[in-house]
Design an enzyme around this catalytic site. Structure first.
Site, short mmCIF file in Angstrom:
data_model
loop_
_atom_site.label_atom_id
_atom_site.label_comp_id
_atom_site.label_asym_id
_atom_site.label_seq_id
_atom_site.Cartn_x
_atom_site.Cartn_y
_atom_site.Cartn_z
N HIS A 126 -3.79 -5.80 -17.09
CA HIS A 126 -3.77 -7.08 -16.30
C HIS A 126 -5.03 -7.48 -16.00
CE1 HIS A 126 -3.51 -4.46 -12.52
NE2 HIS A 126 -4.08 -5.43 -12.18
N ASN A 173 6.96 -5.43 -10.24
CA ASN A 173 5.64 -5.37 -9.77
C ASN A 173 5.85 -4.76 -8.22
OD1 ASN A 173 3.20 -6.18 -9.08
ND2 ASN A 173 3.75 -8.54 -8.48
N ASP A 178 -0.39 0.16 -18.34
CA ASP A 178 -1.40 -0.91 -17.93
C ASP A 178 -2.79 -0.60 -18.44
OD1 ASP A 178 -2.44 -2.99 -16.87
OD2 ASP A 178 -1.54 -2.90 -15.07
N GLY A 226 -8.04 -5.24 -5.67
CA GLY A 226 -9.44 -5.08 -6.25
C GLY A 226 -9.47 -3.51 -6.91
N ASN A 227 -8.83 -2.71 -6.28
CA ASN A 227 -8.80 -1.31 -6.79
C ASN A 227 -8.05 -1.25 -8.24
OD1 ASN A 227 -8.85 0.19 -3.76
ND2 ASN A 227 -10.13 1.19 -5.46
N SER A 228 -7.71 -2.35 -8.90
CA SER A 228 -6.88 -2.32 -10.08
C SER A 228 -8.00 -1.94 -11.16
CB SER A 228 -6.50 -3.90 -10.60
OG SER A 228 -5.40 -4.14 -9.76
N ASP A 251 -1.58 -0.41 -9.40
CA ASP A 251 -0.82 -1.11 -8.57
C ASP A 251 -0.33 -0.17 -7.15
OD1 ASP A 251 0.78 -3.27 -7.61
OD2 ASP A 251 2.64 -2.83 -8.87
#
Lengths: 719, 719
Positions: A85, A212, A221, A651-653, A670
């Site tokens: 993503h 989600n 992901d 932001g930690n994605s 997530d």
């Protein structure tokens, strides 16, 4: 990663008692890790915490910022692992009707087949992190309010400009502990990024919106990108002649198995948290802000749905409705979570204990005075919170009125030198503004905008006089009946519904705009002074809080230190580290979530319909059960995702998840729904982070959508 | 309960190897328990299985049929424990505007305060269970089809009539193993039942429809009733002079704690299962019946919702829509479950193995011939399945047409002696029919009924000629256009929309009805011969299956015996026993359900709104944490419900759940959603039963809505 001898860390034993009381919570600056080394080691970390403290050394310099989120180098030739993503724009940019990379995924057969990302896509490698508090605050000392704000702003801009003199770098000033400290962050800006490997969307985003925030999760992901540089080794725009970037370090994907309870740590760029806000702000969030947001958003949704009478209007407002419903759901989730965690009471009791402790310290009186002054600023802001919520909605949820206000504000800002214009209205922003003005067409129906404004402005009319803005009363009238007449006249008398008229207004100068006969442009001109005045007041408050909050933060830090605990700064998009373990959770009485999911869940969820349309090659591979060395021995099947208690936020994605030896075991993507409130309060019962198990990545690359050359590049077994 | 010395059971060791292979599945006739004694003991039962075999002896004679479901005596003075939802009619019957027992619950302070149930409420104590296969089949041997059916029917009615000669008893003939065996069941019919203790609905039905089929569950779904008899000790209608019934035995509520893995067994009256149907019937259920039902119900829902144009019509059809949606949901759940369990393949492979074994046995040819003939009957029935589904919907989902058909059928049946009338149309049924005819008014709108009939009859028109019923074509026409005209004419030409007209038609004799000018009554008269003909064909098929299925069942029983396994008969509302253990479950990858819930879940679910509006006294008691001896020591809190892997189906509501020593530990009240398909296939991964933990009952009686006199009567500690 680099390992240091174990003996070295023994000397840290004393200072590293700090932090032990908070083993799970914390988004630590890497520079803080030596301070909490004892806790890290007690949690199971086997490396030297001091090795983690240096941003410009391995392993931290392998962690990068990618497309606004996080990622990591995973080979010595610039291969970057991040989320599907996070790289979605790159995949979309390279898709064409005859080559649907979103649907089908992509495996670059060789370097030549790696596909250039959209030109604005960036990978940032943090190379410097320098405390410059004195330099930033030098000009601010003795000032107050707006002047304090402007002095900090000017010093920050100057530091950034100086830092960016070297080409290829992007710099920023990070505010730590709410104005207590300032750091200059220096990042190498890699501009040639290419798509190397993406799974099909039905793997990368398996479950889509339905899943989600959901655990148990079954998404792969992840995406692999590669950073390129010029032949001179320096950042460059895309060119076929560019060569892979050789990072100073990279992370090694683990070939070991992981299980419940295993140590895990994560590095990345968390966006924003509010954990160290004052107790009164917690109370305001829970008792007013979130309930008011839920109620207002619910009402706006009803108004739009009722007013969107025909199919065209429903299509035009579909996106805005989806966004409002999403915000509503998040606000309700945050509210539920903060109530479940009894956040207001917990924070109040903690703050009261801190004040009691503070009262016994030297210098307490000055600190208490600053804190009381900060509270007074917050109280003044709260006195107009209903109005401010309505004005924010009026400016963000309308299309034509927002366009008129933007055009007028732009004309106003153009009267200043470019560097002094308000951020967002500088020359470099004008292309973006033009793009937004073009989009208005597709998202607008007059009846809906009038209904929405009638609702919001009627609420403004109903406020006590002290909150009302005279310019709004003047433009829209002071009674609902008058309001309706004025709105009808404004929207009958404007041509801003035409794209050409909007773009012409944007090009017009201030004088021409002043003489415009367009009713909505005239209304916006009348409202602009009010908005500028409120903006100035907000900046003055912000300046005061920058000046006063440090007293609160210093008291908190000292108080925690007296308890043997360290304090991390609230998240602000700078590099942070959190640590904890692979961890189950009990979301409700009678239910346990296991910390690892398996491919069995992919089959269970598969319906053949989006978002549960697992690709046939994946289903076939699962049915064959041919998992090789990546299968979890205790489960005798392939794992997919895992759950940890790591402290994360937006932001930690794409953050890499490391084991006790610094090997890469997971990829964060997530949080669980119960953790939505964690931006304010970390509740260890409910805060979890969701990661791709990299054994799943290895299996997909080995057996399902094979990329043996990439496994080899990452120094991983072929299956 | 009565205990026998352990040594006695050793002599059963050989025969009781039977059943061990199927430790969790099985709704056993009590008389079978000695046969599976070894399995029972291996599962942990500490009593003598032979003690469970005698229906007229303890503990089985403490298990009773209550209001169509199950229950048990729990004191020597006739106190009966069953579900709140099983006793709901009694609670409702005793509620008045000024005394809302549904909302508030009820605690009878003494015997005088115990409230009489509605006069038709019954408690049945099984006192006899006698195999009378020879007597039932004597007259049927050599016959076929309808004649076989009629012979079995006549012999059954004669046996019942003879049995019921003694006043106070109700008798019935139970068909075991699909016509293989017949049993005469004799039950004492207690007619004076009184309400003793009911918790508020928000405890007894906490979670309501939302939590229906849901685990984790938090309902206290129990009520205490008391059976009374005349002073002579015999069943009697209500009288203030009656005295509590002294049951031959009662169950003792346990004061021990229970935990995951503990042995549990349950006795009750499960309604109907299809576990031993042929593989082709499994395939038809999964591949046609359930998908077709889902599609037809979905369509009927759409038609009703579209046609119910005004508020009055929506109100009239609300109940029918709710019922259709519930049936649709159940059908979809059953379909999903049977697919998840791969039921068709599993049953086919099992049947193929049975046939292979059968082929090696003496007499295989005759058995195979009967089985093939049974299959041919099923195939003939399947040839008209589309039509039969439509005719069933036309008769069950219409109001006025159904009323007309009922009136005509009643007139037809009245031409016979009462004992020979079709069941449901006898003199004793006429009051019920009149009641139904009165209700039509509130559930009918002409536009909706016409739209529904247009949909169903158009589908009938579209069937191949071989399936169509000529009388329906004659009455409703053979084209959609003609259908519309005819429906308009029928509903314009009927007065059956008036209650008086319907009741007058019911009173009219056959001759008067034949001369009626009412269009719908004339249509019903024209359709009746078709329905009687189809009814006769169905009974002829039923007779053939009664004759032929025993070959299949005998083969299955012999085949299972060759594997060392016993076969229980499919459920048929007779007393059955199942055994297993307290058991967690994993509904999906990554999720575990704990087998015990606690009061923490009541607080978590509480919203203050129905159905999650826990009463204040309960919430306060939970907050106080004053749980006494009923708190589970390992959890340090009060448990609420627990989960077992016991084999249950509809009708098992109110079944007592016993521990290894025969002490009462739980009260069955529901199954989990994943077990909806268990009426066809027991899948040990998903089949669970949901019970009230009787420690919760004890706590409520001790601390929340106190009834110390009832605890004392049940020989339980005061807290």
């Amino acid at each position: 990663m680099r390992r240091r001898p174990f003996a070295l860390s023994l000397s840290l034993a004393l200072s590293s008692l700090l932090g032990a009381a908070h083993a799970d919570e914390g988004m630590w600056m890497p520079s803080q890790l030596p301070e909490i080394a004892g806790a890290l080691e007690a949690a199971g970390y086997r490396g030297d915490p001091r090795g983690l403290a240096e941003l410009a050394e391995p392993p931290m310099n392998a962690v990068v910022k990618v497309g606004g989120a996080s990622g990591a180098f995973v080979s010595k030739e610039g291969l970057v692992l991040t989320n599907h993503h996070v790289a979605f724009g790159v995949i979309q940019y390279n898709s064409r009707p005859d080559r649907d990379l979103i649907r089908d995924g992509y495996v670059a057969a060789d370097r030549a087949a790696e596909l250039p990302a959209n030109p604005d896509y960036r990978i940032l490698v943090t190379t410097g992190f320098e405390r410059i508090t004195d330099r930033i605050l030098a000009g601010a000392r003795g000032k107050r309010g707006r002047a304090y704000y402007d002095a900090v702003d000017a010093a920050s801009k100057a530091a950034v400009a100086e830092c960016e003199r070297e080409p290829g770098y992007r710099c920023s000033v990070a505010n730590m502990y709410y104005g207590t400290d300032f750091y200059l962050v220096r990042q190498l800006e890699l501009r040639d990024v290419r798509l190397v490997y993406a799974p099909p969307n039905a793997i990368g985003n398996y479950g889509g919106e339905v899943d989600n925030f959901v655990w148990p999760r079954h998404a792969g992901d992840f995406t692999l990108l590669r950073a390129y540089v010029g032949k001179d080794g320096r950042p460059a725009d895309y060119s076929p002649d560019n060569v892979p970037y050789v990072p100073p370090a990279h992370l090694q994907v683990s070939t070991r198995h992981v299980k419940d309870g295993d140590f895990a740590m994560l590095a990345g760029y968390p966006g924003v948290t509010f954990r160290h806000r004052m107790a009164s702000e917690f109370a305001q969030q829970v008792e007013w802000q979130l309930p008011a947001r839920v109620a207002l958003y619910q009402r706006m949704i009803e108004v739009i749905e009722a007013a969107a009478g025909d199919e065209a209007a429903r299509v035009a407002y579909a996106s805005q409705l989806r966004s409002l419903k999403n915000s509503l759901k998040r606000a309700q989730g945050e509210l539920d979570g903060l109530r479940r965690s009894d956040a207001v009471r917990v924070r109040r009791e903690d703050e009261a204990a801190m004040f009691a402790w503070l009262g016994r310290q030297a210098g307490a009186a000055a600190a208490r005075a600053d804190i009381a002054a900060a509270q007074a600023v917050l109280d003044r802001a709260a006195a107009t919170r209903e109005r401010d919520q309505l004005l924010a909605a009026i400016q963000s949820q309308t299309q034509l009125l927002r366009a008129a206000l933007t055009v007028q504000r732009l004309a106003h800002e153009r009267g200043k030198p470019d560097t002094q214009r308000e951020s967002g209205y500088q020359q470099r922003d004008e292309a973006l503004i033009a793009g937004q003005l073009k989009q208005v067409q597709r998202r607008y129906a007059p009846a809906v905008e009038k209904a929405l404004l009638a609702e919001l402005l009627a609420r403004h009319q109903a406020l006590p006089a002290a909150q009302r803005v005279p310019e709004f009363d003047a433009v829209f009238g002071a009674t609902p009946a008058e309001l309706k007449r004025r709105l009808d006249a404004l929207y009958a008398g404007t041509r801003l519904g035409d794209e050409d008229a909007r773009l012409a207004a944007m090009r017009a100068d201030a004088a021409a705009l002043r003489e415009s006969g367009d009713a909505l442009l005239r209304a916006a001109a009348a409202l602009l002074p009010a908005l500028l005045r409120l903006d100035d007041q907000a900046k003055a408050r912000e300046g005061e809080l920058l000046r006063l909050r440090p007293a609160y933060m210093r008291a908190l830090i000292a108080y925690r230190r007296s308890q043997g605990r360290a304090v991390y700064p609230d998240a602000n998009s700078t590099l942070r580290v959190s640590y904890g373990r692979i961890s189950p959770m009990s979301p409700r009485d009678g239910i346990d979530y296991r910390p690892l999911t398996t491919v069995a869940g992919i089959v269970e969820k598969h319906t053949g319909q989006d978002p549960f349309d697992a690709p046939r090659p994946l289903l076939d591979a699962i049915a064959r059960g041919d998992f090789g060395s990546t299968a979890e021995p205790s489960l005798k099947t392939q794992t997919v995702d895992f759950l940890t208690n790591l402290d994360t936020t937006g932001g930690n994605s794409g953050s890499p998840v490391l084991d006790a030896d610094g090997r890469l075991i997971g990829l964060n993507f997530d949080s669980n729904w119960e953790a939505v409130s964690a931006s304010w309060m970390f509740d260890p019962r409910y805060k979890r982070a969701i990661h791709v198990d990299l054994r799943y990545l290895r299996w997909l690359l080995a057996k399902v959508y094979p990329a043996p050359h990439l496994l080899q590049e990452m120094n991983l077994p072929a299956e």
